[in-house]
Design a protein around this motif. Sequence first.
Motif, short mmCIF file in Angstrom:
data_model
loop_
_atom_site.label_atom_id
_atom_site.label_comp_id
_atom_site.label_asym_id
_atom_site.label_seq_id
_atom_site.Cartn_x
_atom_site.Cartn_y
_atom_site.Cartn_z
N GLU A 9 0.86 -1.19 0.00
CA GLU A 9 0.00 0.00 0.00
C GLU A 9 0.89 1.23 0.00
OE1 GLU A 9 -3.16 0.43 -0.38
OE2 GLU A 9 -3.86 -1.63 -0.12
N ASP A 31 -2.41 7.39 5.81
CA ASP A 31 -3.07 7.39 4.49
C ASP A 31 -2.99 6.01 3.86
OD1 ASP A 31 -4.32 8.62 2.16
OD2 ASP A 31 -2.34 8.57 1.22
N HIS A 35 -6.12 2.74 3.14
CA HIS A 35 -6.43 2.13 1.84
C HIS A 35 -6.42 0.61 1.92
CE1 HIS A 35 -4.58 5.97 -0.02
NE2 HIS A 35 -5.87 6.10 0.08
#
Length: 126
Positions: A9, A31, A35
């Motif tokens: 990721e 962040d 995801h």
Amino acid sequence: MPEKRLILEMGTGNDILGGDYTKAACRAVQDALHHSVLSLFRSLAYDTQDMRVQVTIGVQQPDKVEAEVVRAELPRGKPEVKVVFGGLDVHDPEQGTTHVIATAAIEAWLPIEPDTWRLVAPAARG
């Protein structure tokens, strides 16, 4: 037992006003984590605490990132943090500030017996 990378990721984070490289790095990790869904582990009955989590942070001034603070952002597994040159600094001459932009790549690795997994091509559709 050999490891296989199961997840990769990416994320970005910034510190617009403070010029804090660690804060930007932590935001990039968050962040990337937002995801990711680790349903694969549950589906295959793997414990997420068994995975090795390799985090690479890219910033313009790697020596200004506190890797242990970034490491604490990772809720599962056995995390390792490496900080390298990357990311972006954007200077604002009018305000005299530097906007720090960090990037993060998070990889999850599990020890897997080589004969346990095998990819099979899907049946031809006709």
